[in-house]
Design a protein around this motif. Structure first.
Motif, PDB file in Angstrom:
ATOM      1  N   UNK A  95       0.842  -1.199   0.000  1.00 18.06           N
ATOM      2  CA  UNK A  95       0.000   0.000   0.000  1.00 18.06           C
ATOM      3  C   UNK A  95       0.874   1.245   0.000  1.00 18.06           C
ATOM      4  N   UNK A  96       1.451   1.560  -1.141  1.00 12.29           N
ATOM      5  CA  UNK A  96       2.356   2.697  -1.295  1.00 12.29           C
ATOM      6  C   UNK A  96       1.552   3.902  -1.770  1.00 12.29           C
ATOM      7  N   UNK A  97       1.179   4.776  -0.842  1.00 11.43           N
ATOM      8  CA  UNK A  97       0.321   5.909  -1.196  1.00 11.43           C
ATOM      9  C   UNK A  97       1.031   6.895  -2.118  1.00 11.43           C
ATOM     10  N   UNK A  98       2.353   7.042  -1.984  1.00 12.13           N
ATOM     11  CA  UNK A  98       3.082   7.952  -2.867  1.00 12.13           C
ATOM     12  C   UNK A  98       3.058   7.432  -4.302  1.00 12.13           C
ATOM     13  N   UNK A  99       3.269   6.120  -4.467  1.00  7.67           N
ATOM     14  CA  UNK A  99       3.207   5.522  -5.805  1.00  7.67           C
ATOM     15  C   UNK A  99       1.803   5.684  -6.378  1.00  7.67           C
ATOM     16  N   UNK A 100       0.786   5.402  -5.559  1.00  7.33           N
ATOM     17  CA  UNK A 100      -0.590   5.480  -6.022  1.00  7.33           C
ATOM     18  C   UNK A 100      -0.951   6.905  -6.432  1.00  7.33           C
ATOM     19  N   UNK A 101      -0.462   7.895  -5.682  1.00  7.24           N
ATOM     20  CA  UNK A 101      -0.750   9.288  -6.028  1.00  7.24           C
ATOM     21  C   UNK A 101      -0.184   9.630  -7.393  1.00  7.24           C
ATOM     22  N   UNK A 102       1.037   9.181  -7.672  1.00 11.20           N
ATOM     23  CA  UNK A 102       1.629   9.423  -8.981  1.00 11.20           C
ATOM     24  C   UNK A 102       0.870   8.694 -10.074  1.00 11.20           C
ATOM     25  N   UNK A 103       0.505   7.452  -9.825  1.00  9.33           N
ATOM     26  CA  UNK A 103      -0.267   6.666 -10.782  1.00  9.33           C
ATOM     27  C   UNK A 103      -1.574   7.368 -11.129  1.00  9.33           C
ATOM     28  N   UNK A 104      -2.268   7.844 -10.112  1.00  6.48           N
ATOM     29  CA  UNK A 104      -3.556   8.495 -10.350  1.00  6.48           C
ATOM     30  C   UNK A 104      -3.401   9.853 -11.032  1.00  6.48           C
ATOM     31  N   UNK A 105      -2.280  10.527 -10.823  1.00  9.70           N
ATOM     32  CA  UNK A 105      -2.053  11.785 -11.556  1.00  9.70           C
ATOM     33  C   UNK A 105      -1.989  11.522 -13.057  1.00  9.70           C
ATOM     34  N   UNK A 106      -1.215  10.504 -13.445  1.00  7.43           N
ATOM     35  CA  UNK A 106      -1.126  10.169 -14.861  1.00  7.43           C
ATOM     36  C   UNK A 106      -2.448   9.683 -15.419  1.00  7.43           C
ATOM     37  N   UNK A 107      -3.135   8.854 -14.652  1.00  8.79           N
ATOM     38  CA  UNK A 107      -4.432   8.323 -15.057  1.00  8.79           C
ATOM     39  C   UNK A 107      -5.462   9.444 -15.199  1.00  8.79           C
ATOM     40  N   UNK A 108      -5.530  10.308 -14.190  1.00 15.43           N
ATOM     41  CA  UNK A 108      -6.562  11.339 -14.159  1.00 15.43           C
ATOM     42  C   UNK A 108      -6.355  12.408 -15.219  1.00 15.43           C
ATOM     43  N   UNK A 109      -5.101  12.714 -15.533  1.00 11.81           N
ATOM     44  CA  UNK A 109      -4.835  13.719 -16.565  1.00 11.81           C
ATOM     45  C   UNK A 109      -5.411  13.263 -17.900  1.00 11.81           C
ATOM     46  N   UNK A 110      -5.213  11.986 -18.243  1.00 10.13           N
ATOM     47  CA  UNK A 110      -5.728  11.481 -19.510  1.00 10.13           C
ATOM     48  C   UNK A 110      -7.235  11.282 -19.451  1.00 10.13           C
ATOM     49  N   UNK A 111      -7.749  10.809 -18.322  1.00 13.82           N
ATOM     50  CA  UNK A 111      -9.197  10.596 -18.223  1.00 13.82           C
ATOM     51  C   UNK A 111      -9.950  11.918 -18.323  1.00 13.82           C
ATOM     52  N   UNK A 112      -9.379  12.971 -17.782  1.00 16.05           N
ATOM     53  CA  UNK A 112     -10.015  14.287 -17.880  1.00 16.05           C
ATOM     54  C   UNK A 112     -10.028  14.797 -19.316  1.00 16.05           C
ATOM     55  N   UNK A 113      -8.955  14.504 -20.049  1.00 12.74           N
ATOM     56  CA  UNK A 113      -8.877  14.937 -21.445  1.00 12.74           C
ATOM     57  C   UNK A 113     -10.016  14.368 -22.274  1.00 12.74           C
ATOM     58  N   UNK A 114     -10.450  13.143 -21.948  1.00 16.79           N
ATOM     59  CA  UNK A 114     -11.462  12.475 -22.761  1.00 16.79           C
ATOM     60  C   UNK A 114     -12.788  12.279 -22.028  1.00 16.79           C
ATOM     61  N   UNK A 115     -12.951  12.930 -20.886  1.00 22.27           N
ATOM     62  CA  UNK A 115     -14.227  12.882 -20.185  1.00 22.27           C
ATOM     63  C   UNK A 115     -14.591  11.505 -19.674  1.00 22.27           C
ATOM     64  N   UNK A 116     -13.588  10.747 -19.209  1.00 23.40           N
ATOM     65  CA  UNK A 116     -13.814   9.383 -18.731  1.00 23.40           C
ATOM     66  C   UNK A 116     -13.869   9.383 -17.208  1.00 23.40           C
ATOM     67  N   UNK A 117     -14.937   8.849 -16.636  1.00 20.42           N
ATOM     68  CA  UNK A 117     -15.057   8.789 -15.181  1.00 20.42           C
ATOM     69  C   UNK A 117     -14.792   7.378 -14.675  1.00 20.42           C
ATOM     70  N   UNK A 118     -13.931   7.269 -13.660  1.00 25.09           N
ATOM     71  CA  UNK A 118     -13.705   6.011 -12.961  1.00 25.09           C
ATOM     72  C   UNK A 118     -14.910   5.748 -12.061  1.00 25.09           C
ATOM     73  N   UNK A 119     -15.609   4.615 -12.303  1.00 21.93           N
ATOM     74  CA  UNK A 119     -16.875   4.376 -11.617  1.00 21.93           C
ATOM     75  C   UNK A 119     -16.859   3.148 -10.714  1.00 21.93           C
TER      76      UNK A 119
END
Length: 320
Positions: A95-119
């Motif tokens: 459970x590496x929160x620092x790794x997860x935060x970086x992962x979600x930054x990359x994920x969220x930047x692209x998901x926002x570009x295309x209007x994709x919501x994690x559900x």
């Protein structure tokens, strides 16, 4: 569920700012509730990326977050679907929160570009693996399938191919690294899904596929589903200067991870593809033609011909 897993899920929730109106209920219950608009079909695809197989174990988490979503969005692009929702299965060694935060930054930047919501999704402990299921919307009857190519159709690919394969060959020591490695590595680790192109091709393409396992394999899937073959002019393949200088067209058609689109059109629509290339500011290159005879021949400008080339195979047959 352990408290640390609750903490991970809460961390993922905090990283999400996008909220779509068609999500009745998102993360937090046993299922998500999604509203599919009338007259639309739901396009669904799933890909799993494994550390050491699809990305280097020491890759930046932001890049992993980007790539796992990009390769899934590429499947939607190939069918002309507009991205809408995604669910995630995330397996982490700890459970590496620092790794997860970086992962979600990359994920969220692209998901926002295309209007994709994690559900929705799941987290568990184990070797680093990410599975995503993407959901897209396409007008009923308008999805681009692999089965629509016909003899006489022209074969196109977007942008350039082979750059990701060349980067991987350099990183694995099969080709001596050069100054171009950093640029090539971006193609490997940060692919760009061709969503806009896929949507525009709904009224143009007869068949399409995204290039995940190499042109030789992926065009082969179109030919198989369409019960036809193809002739590819190797001198027309869109190769970067680096690929032309350091390798050859064989790498470009056999290496995976391009995530460009390969599509076929009736020859009467060629002018429209030229217009699309200008409108999208995206290189679209005619590389050959569909034929009745099965199989794919790669024909050089000098007249030599090669057949039976293979792309990437997750489960190659043993030599024994």
């Amino acid at each position: 569920m352990s408290s640390s897993e609750f903490d991970l899920i809460e961390s993922i929730l905090r990283s999400q700012s996008l909220r779509r109106d068609d999500v009745t209920l998102g993360i937090g219950d046993d299922c998500a509730l999604l509203d599919v608009p009338q007259g639309m079909e739901l396009a669904v695809s799933l890909d799993t990326l494994v550390s050491g197989r699809h990305f280097f174990p020491d890759a930046a988490p932001e890049l992993i977050g980007h790539k796992v979503l990009a390769v899934n969005l590429s499947d939607l692009a190939a069918m002309g679907a507009e991205p809408a929702w995604v669910t995630m299965g995330l397996t982490l060694p700890d459970a590496d929160e620092e790794w997860l935060a970086g992962f979600m930054r990359g994920f969220s930047a692209l998901s926002s570009n295309y209007g994709v919501q994690l559900v929705g999704g799941d987290t568990t402990s184990g070797p680093l693996t990410v599975s995503l299921q993407v959901h897209g919307l396409v007008p009923a009857g308008k999805a681009i399938r692999r089965s629509g190519a016909r003899p006489g159709d022209l074969v196109f690919v977007s942008h350039t191919i082979g750059d990701a394969g060349l980067a991987l060959a350099m990183l694995q020591g099969r080709i001596t690294p050069t100054d171009e490695l950093q640029t090539l590595r971006q193609r490997l680790e940060s692919p760009q899904p061709r969503i806009e192109l896929g949507i525009a091709l709904r009224e143009v393409a007869t068949a399409a596929i995204d290039l995940s396992d190499g042109l030789a394999s992926d065009l082969g899937h179109i030919c198989e589903r369409s019960q036809c073959g193809a002739v590819i002019e190797t001198h027309e393949l869109p190769l970067s200067d680096a690929v032309r200088t350091l390798s050859d067209w064989r790498l470009a058609v056999s290496a995976g991870d391009d995530y460009e689109l390969c599509f076929t059109i009736d020859s009467s629509r060629q002018e429209r593809v030229t217009q699309l290339s200008k409108e999208l500011d995206l290189r679209l290159t005619c590389i050959g033609k569909i034929r009745q005879q099965p199989g794919i021949d790669f024909l050089s400008s000098g007249g030599s011909c090669e057949s039976n080339l293979q792309g990437y195979d997750h489960f190659p047959e043993s030599d024994s």
